[in-house]
Write a protein that holds these residues in place. Sequence first.
Motif, PDB file in Angstrom:
ATOM      1  N   ARG A 199      33.351  54.108  44.428  1.00 51.71           N
ATOM      2  CA  ARG A 199      33.750  55.431  43.898  1.00 51.71           C
ATOM      3  C   ARG A 199      35.115  55.355  42.875  1.00 51.71           C
ATOM      4  O   ARG A 199      35.235  55.870  41.932  1.00 51.71           O
ATOM      5  CB  ARG A 199      34.119  56.062  45.090  1.00 51.71           C
ATOM      6  N   ALA A 200      35.669  53.913  43.185  1.00 52.60           N
ATOM      7  CA  ALA A 200      37.074  53.841  42.292  1.00 52.60           C
ATOM      8  C   ALA A 200      36.458  53.616  40.904  1.00 52.60           C
ATOM      9  O   ALA A 200      37.077  53.933  39.899  1.00 52.60           O
ATOM     10  CB  ALA A 200      37.599  52.559  42.841  1.00 52.60           C
ATOM     11  N   GLY A 201      35.227  52.878  40.934  1.00 55.94           N
ATOM     12  CA  GLY A 201      34.733  52.587  39.458  1.00 55.94           C
ATOM     13  C   GLY A 201      34.085  53.891  38.731  1.00 55.94           C
ATOM     14  O   GLY A 201      34.400  54.051  37.603  1.00 55.94           O
ATOM     15  N   GLU A 202      33.637  54.759  39.428  1.00 56.83           N
ATOM     16  CA  GLU A 202      33.348  56.248  39.231  1.00 56.83           C
ATOM     17  C   GLU A 202      34.628  56.903  38.443  1.00 56.83           C
ATOM     18  O   GLU A 202      34.651  57.567  37.559  1.00 56.83           O
ATOM     19  CB  GLU A 202      32.632  57.078  40.065  1.00 56.83           C
ATOM     20  N   LEU A 203      35.644  57.080  39.219  1.00 51.16           N
ATOM     21  CA  LEU A 203      36.772  57.616  38.847  1.00 51.16           C
ATOM     22  C   LEU A 203      37.477  57.108  37.773  1.00 51.16           C
ATOM     23  O   LEU A 203      37.938  57.890  36.834  1.00 51.16           O
ATOM     24  CB  LEU A 203      37.860  57.533  39.990  1.00 51.16           C
ATOM     25  N   ALA A 204      37.370  55.617  37.588  1.00 47.41           N
ATOM     26  CA  ALA A 204      37.917  54.979  36.291  1.00 47.41           C
ATOM     27  C   ALA A 204      37.043  55.391  34.975  1.00 47.41           C
ATOM     28  O   ALA A 204      38.010  55.473  33.966  1.00 47.41           O
ATOM     29  CB  ALA A 204      37.648  53.427  36.525  1.00 47.41           C
ATOM     30  N   VAL A 242      39.206  44.011  33.615  1.00 52.70           N
ATOM     31  CA  VAL A 242      39.789  44.848  34.538  1.00 52.70           C
ATOM     32  C   VAL A 242      40.720  43.806  35.289  1.00 52.70           C
ATOM     33  O   VAL A 242      40.361  42.354  35.702  1.00 52.70           O
ATOM     34  CB  VAL A 242      38.837  45.171  35.643  1.00 52.70           C
ATOM     35  N   ALA A 243      41.899  44.061  35.725  1.00 50.85           N
ATOM     36  CA  ALA A 243      42.876  43.359  36.427  1.00 50.85           C
ATOM     37  C   ALA A 243      43.170  44.336  37.708  1.00 50.85           C
ATOM     38  O   ALA A 243      43.544  45.504  37.429  1.00 50.85           O
ATOM     39  CB  ALA A 243      44.281  42.934  35.820  1.00 50.85           C
ATOM     40  N   VAL A 244      43.275  43.889  38.962  1.00 51.00           N
ATOM     41  CA  VAL A 244      43.754  44.565  39.991  1.00 51.00           C
ATOM     42  C   VAL A 244      44.591  43.860  40.971  1.00 51.00           C
ATOM     43  O   VAL A 244      44.549  42.433  40.889  1.00 51.00           O
ATOM     44  CB  VAL A 244      42.570  44.815  40.931  1.00 51.00           C
ATOM     45  N   VAL A 245      45.581  44.431  41.431  1.00 47.31           N
ATOM     46  CA  VAL A 245      46.358  43.827  42.254  1.00 47.31           C
ATOM     47  C   VAL A 245      46.612  44.675  43.606  1.00 47.31           C
ATOM     48  O   VAL A 245      46.907  45.920  43.464  1.00 47.31           O
ATOM     49  CB  VAL A 245      47.940  43.494  41.668  1.00 47.31           C
ATOM     50  N   TYR A 277      41.109  39.231  38.362  1.00 48.18           N
ATOM     51  CA  TYR A 277      40.971  39.667  37.171  1.00 48.18           C
ATOM     52  C   TYR A 277      39.341  39.375  36.742  1.00 48.18           C
ATOM     53  O   TYR A 277      38.705  38.236  37.210  1.00 48.18           O
ATOM     54  CB  TYR A 277      41.492  38.685  35.914  1.00 48.18           C
ATOM     55  N   ALA A 278      38.669  40.255  35.887  1.00 51.21           N
ATOM     56  CA  ALA A 278      37.294  40.090  35.889  1.00 51.21           C
ATOM     57  C   ALA A 278      36.956  40.616  34.336  1.00 51.21           C
ATOM     58  O   ALA A 278      37.620  41.745  34.061  1.00 51.21           O
ATOM     59  CB  ALA A 278      36.314  40.912  36.787  1.00 51.21           C
ATOM     60  N   LEU A 289      32.552  46.669  36.779  1.00 51.60           N
ATOM     61  CA  LEU A 289      33.575  45.633  36.664  1.00 51.60           C
ATOM     62  C   LEU A 289      34.779  45.926  37.633  1.00 51.60           C
ATOM     63  O   LEU A 289      35.557  45.038  38.295  1.00 51.60           O
ATOM     64  CB  LEU A 289      34.046  45.458  35.475  1.00 51.60           C
ATOM     65  N   VAL A 290      35.076  47.305  37.691  1.00 54.87           N
ATOM     66  CA  VAL A 290      36.157  47.837  38.624  1.00 54.87           C
ATOM     67  C   VAL A 290      35.798  47.472  40.051  1.00 54.87           C
ATOM     68  O   VAL A 290      36.611  47.055  41.001  1.00 54.87           O
ATOM     69  CB  VAL A 290      36.603  49.545  38.466  1.00 54.87           C
ATOM     70  N   LYS A 291      34.605  48.048  40.368  1.00 53.00           N
ATOM     71  CA  LYS A 291      33.937  47.712  41.813  1.00 53.00           C
ATOM     72  C   LYS A 291      34.083  46.361  42.049  1.00 53.00           C
ATOM     73  O   LYS A 291      34.646  45.855  43.197  1.00 53.00           O
ATOM     74  CB  LYS A 291      32.554  48.229  41.930  1.00 53.00           C
ATOM     75  N   ARG A 292      33.697  45.197  41.269  1.00 52.28           N
ATOM     76  CA  ARG A 292      33.540  43.931  41.357  1.00 52.28           C
ATOM     77  C   ARG A 292      35.023  43.390  41.537  1.00 52.28           C
ATOM     78  O   ARG A 292      35.277  42.507  42.651  1.00 52.28           O
ATOM     79  CB  ARG A 292      32.906  43.171  40.346  1.00 52.28           C
ATOM     80  N   ALA A 293      36.025  43.613  40.711  1.00 52.15           N
ATOM     81  CA  ALA A 293      37.344  43.448  40.823  1.00 52.15           C
ATOM     82  C   ALA A 293      37.869  43.628  42.093  1.00 52.15           C
ATOM     83  O   ALA A 293      38.751  42.724  42.788  1.00 52.15           O
ATOM     84  CB  ALA A 293      37.968  43.613  39.640  1.00 52.15           C
ATOM     85  N   LEU A 294      37.843  44.932  42.471  1.00 49.80           N
ATOM     86  CA  LEU A 294      38.435  45.214  43.806  1.00 49.80           C
ATOM     87  C   LEU A 294      37.770  44.469  45.045  1.00 49.80           C
ATOM     88  O   LEU A 294      38.702  44.012  45.710  1.00 49.80           O
ATOM     89  CB  LEU A 294      38.294  46.900  44.010  1.00 49.80           C
ATOM     90  N   LEU A 295      36.639  44.292  44.893  1.00 48.56           N
ATOM     91  CA  LEU A 295      35.864  43.864  46.205  1.00 48.56           C
ATOM     92  C   LEU A 295      36.392  42.194  45.882  1.00 48.56           C
ATOM     93  O   LEU A 295      36.401  41.474  47.356  1.00 48.56           O
ATOM     94  CB  LEU A 295      34.326  43.926  46.114  1.00 48.56           C
TER      95      LEU A 295
END
Lengths: 325, 162
Positions: A289-294, A242-245, A226-227, A314-320
């Motif tokens: 790229r996921a961050g761009e798509l978001a 952003v939360a990612v699982v 979570y970020a 933030l999507v990029k950071r949370a995924l990594l």
Amino acid sequence: MKPFAYIRPGTLEDAARQLGGRGAVGCAGGTDLLDRMKERIEAPRILVDLKGALDARIELVDGGQALRIGAAATLAAVAGSPLVLKHFPALVRAVETAATPQIRNLGTIGGNLCQRPRCWYFRARDFECMRRGGRGCYAQEGENRYHAVFGNELCAITHPSNAAPALLAYDATLGLGGAGETRRLSIHEFFVGCDEDVQRENILEAGTLVTEIRLALPAASVRAAYAELKEKQSNDWALVSVAVVLEPGDAGLRRAAVALGHVAPVPMRMPEVEAYLEHKVLTPEVAARAGELATAHATPLAQNGYKVQLIRVLVKRALLEAAGR
Amino acid sequence: MSITKAISFTLNGQATRIEVPVDMDALTMIRDVLKLTGTKLGCGEGECGACTILVDGTAVNSCLMFAVDCDGRELTTIEGLATPAGRSVLQRAFVEHGAVQCGFCTPGLVMQGTYLLRQNPGLTVADIRRGIEGNLCRCTGYQKVIEAIAAAVHEIEKGDRA
């Protein structure tokens, strides 16, 4: 504040019945409700104190297959629970930074999902805000730097819950009490966007309440993060969360869940981003790229275009972070 | 159904019985009805922490709590910290470290600091900094407050009680 009747029912059935009364409003921690009453944007005729009807237990259920959090568990209790930390670390990260230590000691996880928006036009009695039954959305042409960048055509609130994106990413189930039996509802069906009804944020009808949150325990290989970004690093609302699982597979990701908070009138899962991530190896390029798509469908207002860039980062950071990279 | 309610609770160790309007917050009850004015009203909406009290040992904003919610519970305000033996270890540390300037935020900070010390007597400076993020102070710049709480940690290690 207008005087009101105060009732503290001792059972869920009674609480649900009392909440069906005209002008009845439920109260658990009360931190948001009391604030709205002081701002004179809410004036219940009957205040139904839910603490006698709800429980605050955090426990494994279904033979150890799921975690159950009673709706009256405080944010501090959720943040401090070793059980939650072990199985759902992104939920701990989400609630441990919400508000202040004192508010986390009062505010409940059920209330966190049901709190009303923090839009300053909604919170100010002088504006005839559409969400309070008035004429329009003052944020569209007004001061909108903290407002929604998705789904903001009618009303531009952001949903204020920190817990919601984490619970969405973990596919939580809510228990809803009402007349008759408690029923279960996927959290994906709980929140209501402006196109459906601009005067509410969730499906709760008069006479129903959130009683519990259930989370199926993920496999040991699942990773989550979570970020959030804030203007102040303490005691502030998130600008973007952003939360990612991530569920790893033999070659790349078997499944990815990505949820955004504080960017739309509802907390959102991002299906296009998730579809893109399936079977991918999570490199920095893939995460970017996921961050761009978001942000592909973002419709920022005059002052909040910066949030689009925050989402990308933030999507990029949370995924990594979740992938351990 | 009535618009006042009789409640009873323990306040700084004393059994208290009182009839309160249901629309009153706990802070107004403490200050205006019970006349304990050590607890301060700052923002009235949970931002500043000046109204921090302990309820069943837990630090909360008394401005965001209904007075009726105090029923059956144990309240401690700043007036309840000193013992016949004198000021608490944290109160002494605030004085010794000059952690007080105008003083308006001080009762809230001392209550929050007391809560933090009782939760975790081995508090680190990082814990202190995060722990007081719900208390605003416009004079001290927080540094002396942090030093005072850290000094209390040291005193507790030597055997004092929070």
